[in-house]
Motif scaffolding. Structure first.
Motif, PDB file in Angstrom:
ATOM      1  N   VAL B 263       0.841  -1.191   0.000  1.00 53.12           N
ATOM      2  CA  VAL B 263       0.000   0.000   0.000  1.00 53.12           C
ATOM      3  C   VAL B 263       0.881   1.248   0.000  1.00 53.12           C
ATOM      4  O   VAL B 263       0.662   2.186  -0.776  1.00 53.12           O
ATOM      5  CB  VAL B 263      -0.946   0.000   1.225  1.00 53.12           C
ATOM      6  CG1 VAL B 263      -1.641   1.333   1.365  1.00 53.12           C
ATOM      7  CG2 VAL B 263      -1.963  -1.115   1.103  1.00 53.12           C
ATOM      8  N   LYS B 265       3.824   1.518  -1.109  1.00 52.63           N
ATOM      9  CA  LYS B 265       4.482   1.652  -2.410  1.00 52.63           C
ATOM     10  C   LYS B 265       3.525   2.227  -3.450  1.00 52.63           C
ATOM     11  O   LYS B 265       3.889   3.131  -4.208  1.00 52.63           O
ATOM     12  CB  LYS B 265       4.970   0.288  -2.892  1.00 52.63           C
ATOM     13  CG  LYS B 265       6.294  -0.141  -2.314  1.00 52.63           C
ATOM     14  CD  LYS B 265       6.691  -1.464  -2.964  1.00 52.63           C
ATOM     15  CE  LYS B 265       7.953  -2.030  -2.355  1.00 52.63           C
ATOM     16  NZ  LYS B 265       8.104  -3.446  -2.720  1.00 52.63           N
ATOM     17  N   VAL B 266       2.307   1.683  -3.494  1.00 51.44           N
ATOM     18  CA  VAL B 266       1.328   2.152  -4.483  1.00 51.44           C
ATOM     19  C   VAL B 266       1.041   3.630  -4.263  1.00 51.44           C
ATOM     20  O   VAL B 266       0.923   4.408  -5.206  1.00 51.44           O
ATOM     21  CB  VAL B 266       0.028   1.322  -4.402  1.00 51.44           C
ATOM     22  CG1 VAL B 266      -1.082   1.984  -5.189  1.00 51.44           C
ATOM     23  CG2 VAL B 266       0.269  -0.087  -4.906  1.00 51.44           C
ATOM     24  N   LEU B 267       0.949   4.036  -2.981  1.00 54.01           N
ATOM     25  CA  LEU B 267       0.653   5.445  -2.702  1.00 54.01           C
ATOM     26  C   LEU B 267       1.895   6.312  -2.801  1.00 54.01           C
ATOM     27  O   LEU B 267       1.826   7.519  -2.631  1.00 54.01           O
ATOM     28  CB  LEU B 267       0.046   5.574  -1.305  1.00 54.01           C
ATOM     29  CG  LEU B 267      -1.309   4.869  -1.109  1.00 54.01           C
ATOM     30  CD1 LEU B 267      -1.771   4.997   0.323  1.00 54.01           C
ATOM     31  CD2 LEU B 267      -2.364   5.439  -2.039  1.00 54.01           C
ATOM     32  N   LYS B 268       3.041   5.670  -3.046  1.00 60.28           N
ATOM     33  CA  LYS B 268       4.315   6.377  -3.131  1.00 60.28           C
ATOM     34  C   LYS B 268       4.579   7.242  -1.909  1.00 60.28           C
ATOM     35  O   LYS B 268       4.925   8.438  -2.033  1.00 60.28           O
ATOM     36  CB  LYS B 268       4.367   7.232  -4.407  1.00 60.28           C
ATOM     37  CG  LYS B 268       4.810   6.440  -5.622  1.00 60.28           C
ATOM     38  CD  LYS B 268       5.527   7.309  -6.619  1.00 60.28           C
ATOM     39  CE  LYS B 268       6.341   6.487  -7.574  1.00 60.28           C
ATOM     40  NZ  LYS B 268       6.498   7.098  -8.876  1.00 60.28           N
ATOM     41  N   LEU B 269       4.399   6.692  -0.738  1.00 62.20           N
ATOM     42  CA  LEU B 269       4.689   7.438   0.482  1.00 62.20           C
ATOM     43  C   LEU B 269       6.194   7.676   0.571  1.00 62.20           C
ATOM     44  O   LEU B 269       6.979   6.813   0.204  1.00 62.20           O
ATOM     45  CB  LEU B 269       4.241   6.646   1.708  1.00 62.20           C
ATOM     46  CG  LEU B 269       2.747   6.361   1.859  1.00 62.20           C
ATOM     47  CD1 LEU B 269       2.487   5.615   3.154  1.00 62.20           C
ATOM     48  CD2 LEU B 269       1.946   7.652   1.840  1.00 62.20           C
ATOM     49  N   GLY B 270       6.558   8.841   1.074  1.00 58.19           N
ATOM     50  CA  GLY B 270       7.980   9.135   1.273  1.00 58.19           C
ATOM     51  C   GLY B 270       8.515   8.306   2.432  1.00 58.19           C
ATOM     52  O   GLY B 270       7.754   7.721   3.187  1.00 58.19           O
TER      53      GLY B 270
END
Lengths: 274, 366
Positions: B263, B265-270
């Motif tokens: 999740v 990764k998909v949301l590209k969290l920092g």
């Protein structure tokens, strides 16, 4: 008549696809897992084009590589050969332009339903005000019927409710493509029907290109413009494609009453039992 | 008349209410009460059994030693001396009592004498403070050190010193182990780099940790006359106890559910968001499991370390009583043993409560 149907017809009638209509393009896709006994080829020579505003379901036996394919589109799994591109841009890794609804709801259990949706919304709309982002998250939670559970912890929600949050979270980040990996596989059939209705209702409004894996033949027909049938692995590829020409918006009743439904169903079951 | 009506109505309502409650909780409540009564009964019974065995055991040991003394007197000094020895033992004279495992009543008496002693000492302290109040004020205004009470520490002071030491050690362990655990949990290469270090130092005994800390702190405090026993003991306790937290934190961080990571990764969290919004919350239960083990280990090694470091805590108390060999020394040691056990138990309950508070999945915890 909406564009989805137009493009769909374009596809089915003349066999011509206009490049500008393609959302997702998989060409010569290959996936190899190295094992001590040599390489295991899961997918090979897989070609598939999915159009804008199209809803595609993928059906096939367990272990044939459906999930591998979907996670490669999501960017969570390395591509061994060939290409995947979204609107002509090659996929290089995961990103919020491809929303994923996982088989298990994958919510952060320590967060409230609202915070789970906001986690994505905050990431995708960093310039919006806090109130605006809250509104977006609340709108989608409302859409999935969770207007009374904004502040409930995810761990306190039932499996079905958690998956509703999962749907809200995926739509709220406004992806270009929605990837669904058997999202209702773990639910009982009653809840599954409810969630299918919710999913298709939101989808009718948003028309986000959707690729969904399922094991359920009825679900595959009810939701899809096209059903992709995959051959069994190893070296799985696309075995057959079935166009579903029901009018949208559909209701369960209208679909069941249509004579074609049983022809479609027989086609799919014949393929799976083959 | 009207009042009567109202009263009647009220009592009706009350009885209705009672009936509803009874209806709502039919047999369940009764069963629950019965069950808890049964459990309490069993616990009480086992305590009685324990005290009985203890009493019998101490009696047997007492008799053995008494008989031995009488026998010895008979062989060495004749019958008269033996009779005198027996009479002395039976009279309860403290000079000739067998010094063995004390009985429960002796331990109880020691506990009370320790409490009485504490009251005397705190009265002393209060009197001292009153007497010195004026002088101390002057000292403060002149910028000098105040005069503090330097008398004997009471049992309660000793217990408080131990608790203070254990908490200081626990905090030290937490501030070292949690951040390092997070960092090595996040990076597989750092994890393998640190692995030998953890594997080698984890099994080192408290005594050796004490000696190591002593070597270092002694030099750091060189030329400083202030008491460093507390510092040495809490650092040793912390170093002994931190390993469980370190290992658990690293494991918790390294084994975050793959779905959550996907999740993120998909949301590209920092990185920051990923660590603080996903990884840390999901590893909190394991971190707290580690902290709970750390606290119980800290309390266990504390006694040995206080003894070595000569820090005014329970460890030193036990050792001094043993060296002392007074008539009630043995029963004071047993009192300390119970106090140590009960405090350890309470600390563990405290950590369990905190652990349950931070765990997000109540079903997983037993």
């Amino acid at each position: 008549m909406n564009t989805a149907q137009q493009s769909n017809q374009t596809y089915s009638e003349n066999g011509i696809v206009y490049p500008s209509n393609i959302m997702l393009d998989l060409s010569n896709l290959k996936k190899v897992y190295p094992t001590p006994k040599g390489d295991y080829v899961v997918l090979e020579d897989l070609n598939l084009q999915i159009l804008k505003e199209e809803f595609v379901t993928i059906i096939g036996h367990s272990g044939c590589g459906k999930t591998t394919m979907l996670s490669m589109i999501a960017g969570l799994n390395e591509i061994s050969g060939g290409n995947i591109s979204v609107l002509g841009n090659p996929v290089k890794g995961p990103g919020p332009d491809r929303g994923v609804i996982f088989q298990s709801p994958s919510l952060m259990p320590w967060m409230s339903a609202l915070d789970n949706v906001l986690l994505g919304v905050n990431q995708v709309f960093p310039d919006a005000t806090k109130a605006q982002r809250q509104d977006v998250a609340k709108y989608y939670l409302h859409k999935v019927g969770l207007e009374d559970a904004f502040h409930k912890k995810a761990s306190e929600l039932s499996q079905g409710m958690q998956q509703r949050v999962g749907i809200a979270r995926a739509f709220a980040i406004k992806p270009k493509v929605l990837l669904l990996d058997e999202p209702f596989g773990m639910l009982d059939s009653l809840t599954r029907g409810e969630l299918q209705d919710i999913l298709i209702e939101i989808w009718n409004k948003e028309k986000i290109t959707a690729v969904m894996i399922t094991h359920d033949v009825d679900e595959a027909i009810f939701l899809a413009d096209r059903v992709i049938m995959m051959t069994s692995g190893p070296k799985a590829k696309i075995g057959d494609i079935l166009n579903i020409d029901f009018e949208r918006p559909r209701t369960r009743k209208s679909v069941l009453e249509n004579d074609d439904y049983y022809t479609y169903r027989k086609h799919l079951i014949d393929f799976l039992e083959h | 008349m009207e009042q009567e009506m109202v009263l009647k109505k009220e009592s009706n309502m009350v009885s209705n209410f009672k009936q509803t409650i009874l209806k709502l909780t039919p047999s369940m409540k009764k069963d629950g009460v019965f069950k808890s009564l049964k459990n309490t009964g069993i616990t009480l019974l086992s305590i009685l059994l324990f005290l009985g065995l203890w009493q019998m055991g101490s009696k047997a040991l007492y008799n053995k030693e008494a008989n031995y003394r009488v026998e010895k007197a008979l062989q060495e000094r004749g019958e008269e001396a033996a009779a005198a020895e027996r009479a002395c033992i039976e009279s309860g004279d403290s000079s000739c009592q067998p010094n063995t495992l004390p009985s429960p009543s002796q331990v109880w008496a020691s506990l009370q004498s320790l409490i009485a002693d504490h009251q005397v000492i705190s009265a002393d302290k209060a009197a001292f403070a009153e007497k010195m109040a004026v002088t101390n004020e002057k000292m403060i205004s002149q910028g000098k050190d105040t005069i503090v009470y330097t008398g004997r520490a009471s049992f309660v002071d000793i217990v408080l010193t131990s608790i203070k030491t254990v908490f200081a050690g626990f905090l030290l362990a937490m501030f070292i182990a949690v951040p390092i655990g997070i960092i090595i949990g996040l990076s597989p290469s750092l994890r393998s780099a640190f692995n030998w270090f953890i594997q080698i130092f984890k099994p080192v005994s408290p005594v050796v940790w004490y000696l190591l800390v002593f070597m270092i702190v002694k030099t750091l405090y060189i030329g400083d006359s202030s008491d460093n026993a507390f510092v040495i003991s809490f650092i040793s306790v912390g170093l002994c106890a931190m390993w469980a937290t370190l290992v658990n934190t690293a494991m918790g961080v390294a084994s975050v559910d793959k779905d959550y990571i996907n999740v993120a990764k998909v949301l590209k969290l920092g990185t920051f968001q990923k660590v603080f919004k996903v990884i840390l919350p999901s590893s909190l239960p394991l971190i707290f499991t580690g902290l709970r083990i750390t606290l119980s280990v800290a309390w266990m090694v504390l006694i040995a370390i206080e003894l070595l470091a000569q820090s005014q805590g329970l460890g030193l108390f036990v050792w001094e009583e043993f060296q002392n060999g007074a008539n009630d020394s043995n029963s004071k040691i047993i009192v300390a043993m119970f106090v140590i056990g009960i405090i350890g138990f309470l600390l563990d309950r405290l950590m369990l409560a905190v652990q349950n508070m931070v765990s997000f999945n109540k079903n997983e915890m037993a």
